[in-house]
Enzyme design. Structure first.
Site, PDB file in Angstrom:
ATOM      1  N   CYS A 127       0.858  -1.194   0.000  1.00 46.25           N
ATOM      2  CA  CYS A 127       0.000   0.000   0.000  1.00 46.25           C
ATOM      3  C   CYS A 127       0.893   1.243   0.000  1.00 46.25           C
ATOM      4  O   CYS A 127       1.667   1.425  -0.922  1.00 46.25           O
ATOM      5  CB  CYS A 127      -0.950  -0.014   1.192  1.00 46.25           C
ATOM      6  SG  CYS A 127      -0.133  -0.234   2.786  1.00 46.25           S
ATOM      7  N   SER A 128       0.765   2.088   1.019  1.00 47.69           N
ATOM      8  CA  SER A 128       1.610   3.285   1.070  1.00 47.69           C
ATOM      9  C   SER A 128       1.826   3.732   2.513  1.00 47.69           C
ATOM     10  O   SER A 128       1.691   4.914   2.829  1.00 47.69           O
ATOM     11  CB  SER A 128       0.980   4.426   0.261  1.00 47.69           C
ATOM     12  OG  SER A 128      -0.319   4.731   0.754  1.00 47.69           O
TER      13      SER A 128
END
Length: 226
Positions: A127-128
């Site tokens: 994801c981030s």
């Protein structure tokens, strides 16, 4: 890519990005995301859940009160204070909290110390995950799937994309961040900076060098930016 993005901090702690060509930036479609954000914001306001002013205030907080100026303070202190550096190495979260930075994805932080023979980079492959309090909002390229894949398989190529060509004898370590473990790279202190104060040293620290895709400003670059 012909260059990288440096975040320079002004006297008020605000960041000024200096952007160069960024292939990773072109691999995403922010227009669709922006349209969804606007639609969602309008819906929240229409239902009296929030107001445009409240949203603007929140955005301003992320832009001005959270950001790489905080991570830069951590790095600069580690450069000048051996005892703090040792505490940061032993328990990154606790050492960072000493400077008043807590929460907002700043928990579970491990400091990665560059040396003459080892260079560290980190990425969130799924994801981030990003330590917002220390580095601000993640850059678009950090969240792009092509970057996340390439940095794991060809980290040296990514560094070259950012204009950072490491010597062949330096080993590159790539770390995968997550909600349970986040990272902050402490790069090597630039040469010819022994006379600079801790506050001045923080001005040399860029967001990218704390991710591992860049390096601190040189003394000449720092002086030219003032």
């Amino acid at each position: 890519m012909s260059g990288t993005t440096h975040d320079r901090l002004d006297a008020h702690g605000h960041t000024h990005g200096h952007k160069h060509d960024d292939h990773y930036h072109t691999w995403v479609a922010p227009s669709e995301i922006e349209a969804r954000v606007r639609a969602f914001e309008s819906l929240l306001v229409e239902k009296n859940i929030t107001t445009h002013d409240a949203i603007d205030t929140l955005v301003a907080t992320f832009e001005n009160d959270l950001g790489p100026m905080h991570g830069a303070r951590v790095v600069a202190k580690a450069w000048v204070d051996p005892a703090y550096r040792a505490r940061l190495n032993q328990d990154g979260t606790a050492a960072i909290a000493e400077l008043g930075y807590r929460g907002l994805q700043t928990e579970h932080v491990k400091a990665l110390f560059d040396t003459e023979t080892d260079h560290h980079m980190w990425v969130c492959t799924l994801c981030s995950c990003f330590p917002w309090t220390l580095l601000g909002i993640p850059p678009v390229w950090f969240k792009s799937a092509p970057y996340r894949a390439k940095v794991v398989s060809h980290p040296r190529d990514v560094l070259r994309d950012f204009g950072y060509d490491l010597p062949a004898d330096v080993k590159v370590h790539v770390w995968d961040t997550s909600a349970e473990q986040r990272y902050l790279v402490v790069p090597l202190r630039p040469a010819d900076t022994d006379d600079l104060t801790e506050e001045q040293l923080a001005g040399l620290v860029t967001r990218d060098c704390m991710i591992g895709t860049g390096k601190p400003l040189s003394r000449a670059e720092w002086e030219a930016s003032r």
